[in-house]
Design a protein around this motif. Structure first.
Motif: not given
Ligand code: NDP
Length: 290
Positions: A80, A83, A86-87, A114
């Motif tokens: 999590d 993630e 990555n964003d 990523s």
């Protein structure tokens, strides 16, 4: 007597150049490259690496984000966090410090980053690119080793390079880079026969086995360039010492050039991590190198 390749000075030069590049990216494009480092657990060596990485990231003018998680953090919590990173537009590089605790699937975590933000070059897409078009991100230790080899030798075409070790993080990517540089490459490992004569045929010898002083001087071709990747902690004369995979006392009179341990490949590894982060920031922002 061999020229001792000064990895510390080399890394300092690379960091100076990166500092100028980061200054220009900020001024001309409003872009500040950011590196996020994730550490799970309290492994003392990993803590030192993470601290050094964070300090050097800030020194070249980039943003550093540190995430420290408890050793018993479950895999989903880590995924999590990745993630979320990555964003995050302020983050251009994500490094998950290895090794991870045993209950976490390392490969799953590495490939959750990523590939555009992978700065270790361990993501399958970057591994694939290194072995095909050479366009992805290259693992830091082999990259730093190649930079020092090129600076020492210039064109590497046609030289016989022997890589001792076939790990995913050092041996294999090192071999791929040397092949790309038009060397004739032999990769040796624990099942290789007659390591001694193989090493003696090498113009370039890269030792990455993790065995203290395994390669003696009489395994080295006179005048060869030796990159000693090994970092081994040993007890000697009542002291803890860091030694390489090459026996430097007997290797230096034979080799043409050699990297010391410490102060050789090690400092270049972190400098290359910063280099990879700047490259990823450029790619994400669509800013080409001049
Ligand atoms: P691994 O343990 O993952 O791989 C070691 C490799 O050496 C394996 O391929 C193994 O063969 C081979 N090997 C082991 N013993 C022998 C032997 N007696 N003869 C021939 N080959 C042998 O290690 P890493 O690649 O992760 O690291 C290697 C060294 O580099 C370590 O000392 C590590 O600390 C150091 N290192 C340094 C870095 C730096 O920044 N300077 C970064 C990363 C690592 P097989 O595959 O058959 O088992």
């Amino acid at each position: 007597m061999a020229t001792v390749i000064d990895g510390k000075a080399f890394a300092q030069q690379l960091r100076n150049d990166l500092k100028d590049e980061v200054t220009a990216l900020k001024a001309e494009h409003g872009l500040t490259p950011g590196l996020a480092v994730v550490l799970v657990g309290e492994d003392p060596a990993s803590q030192v690496y993470v601290r050094n990485k964070a300090r050097q990231t800030v020194e070249v003018g980039m943003q550093s984000f540190e995430h420290r998680l408890d050793a018993d953090t479950d895999q989903q919590t880590l995924l999590d966090l990745i993630e979320q990173l990555n964003d995050d537009d302020a983050v251009h590089g994500i490094l998950v410090q290895l090794p991870l605790p045993g209950h976490i699937d390392e490969s799953r975590v590495i490939n959750a980053v990523s590939h555009d933000k992978d700065v270790d070059g361990f993501h399958l897409i970057n591994v694939g690119r290194l072995n095909t078009d050479g366009g992805g991100v290259v693992p830091c230790t082999p990259l730093g080793s190649l930079m020092m080899l090129k600076s020492q030798l210039g064109d590497l075409s046609g030289l016989h390079a022997v890589v001792l070790g076939r790990s995913n993080i050092v041996g294999k990517p090192m071999a791929a880079l040397l092949l790309q540089a038009n060397c004739t490459v032999t990769v040796a490992h624990s099942r290789t026969r007659d390591l001694e004569s193989l090493c003696r045929s090498a113009d370039i010898l890269v030792a990455a086995v993790g065995r203290p002083r395994m390669v003696p001087g009489d395994w080295i071709k006179p005048g060869a360039t030796v990159i000693d990747v090994g970092i081994n902690r040993i007890e000697e004369d009542g002291k803890t010492r860091l030694v390489g995979d090459v026996d430097h006392a007997s290797a230096e009179p034979v080799a043409g050039a050699i990297t010391p341990v410490p102060g050789g490949v090690g400092p270049m590894t972190i400098a290359c991590l910063l280099h990879n982060t700047v490259q990823q920031a450029r790619r994400i922002a669509g800013i080409s190198e001049d």
